[in-house]
Design a protein around this motif. Structure first.
Motif: not given
Length: 263
Positions: A209-238
């Motif tokens: 189901t779709d849950l309504p959420v507010e989002c003032d800040t997006v938390l990206v985790h840096g301790d998982t495999a591929g974290a840096i490329s994922l953080a780049h991807r998130i920033r680029d997509e936003l």
């Protein structure tokens, strides 16, 4: 408009977790470990220094006193123990911030403490009281729940955190890490969920189901495999979706108008 934040300084002694230097180039805010679940004086000093050089806002990331469990285990603390432990950790980080010519801008409870303050009003009140007595201009980072309510009741600014790679339940809480599917690993899915969370104000839950959420800040985790490329991807997509990546104070000001005065 949204802030990007990650948990930094989460090593201890000779041990390191994540690539903080690479992440810092992508962030506007940092949750810095304060020594209870990770971090030590040298790591805290270096992390704050790196944040200052890159113009990244420094935030405290207090936890249960649980180095062995990385702050992810429940502990039977009293509310007063939670309050004084949070006071202690904010104060420690504030010392390093002052030494580097800045100050702590926000507080974001870590791990199991962060989960419990969303549902336990006594723990939420303890954290909010600690923040309010140290510095009422501090921003409280929280999920919607008891901590957000307690902080607002005390006149504190609240920024709602959207967690890009964690599964949500229908009540808005996170799926516990021990449960299957709690952490999402597919970069395409994470990017898609994050953009929806920021631009549409909804996130897909584990019961589809779709849950309504507010989002003032997006938390990206840096301790998982591929974290840096994922953080780049998130920033680029936003950015591609027309979202402006901005400091948390700017994001909150944009939500409430020019009258917002915290930060």
């Amino acid at each position: 408009m949204v802030d990007l934040v990650a948990d930094l300084g989460e090593g201890f002694g000779a041990y390191r977790m994540g690539d903080d230097k690479a992440l810092l180039d992508l962030l506007t805010s940092a949750n810095v470990a304060c020594g209870f679940h990770a971090g030590d004086p040298r790591i805290m000093d270096a992390t704050v220094s790196s944040c200052v050089r890159r113009g990244v806002a420094v935030g405290a990331h207090p936890s249960f006193p649980d180095l062995v469990g990385f702050g992810r285990r429940a502990m039977d603390l009293t509310p007063d123990e939670v309050r004084t432990d949070v006071l202690y950790q904010i104060g420690a980080l504030q010392a390093f911030a002052t030494a580097h010519g800045t100050r702590v801008r926000h507080v974001a409870p870590h791990g199991r403490l962060g989960n419990l303050v969303a549902t336990r009003s006594d723990y939420a009140a303890a954290v909010a009281d600690a923040v309010a007595t140290v510095d009422p201009s501090l921003i409280v980072l929280a999920q919607q729940g008891e901590l957000a309510v307690a902080a607002r009741t005390r006149g504190l600014a609240v920024a709602i955190v959207g967690i890009a790679d964690r599964a949500y339940r229908a009540d808005g809480t996170l799926v516990p890490r021990a449960a299957p599917g709690a952490v999402i690993h597919d970069p395409d899915e994470i990017a898609r969920r994050t953009v929806r969370m920021v631009t549409e104000g909804v996130i897909r839950t584990v019961d589809d189901t779709d849950l309504p959420v507010e989002c003032d800040t997006v938390l990206v985790h840096g301790d998982t495999a591929g974290a840096i490329s994922l953080a780049h991807r998130i920033r680029d997509e936003l950015t591609r979706a027309g979202v402006v990546i901005a400091a948390l104070t700017e994001v909150l000001a944009s939500r409430t108008g020019a009258g917002w005065c915290h930060g």
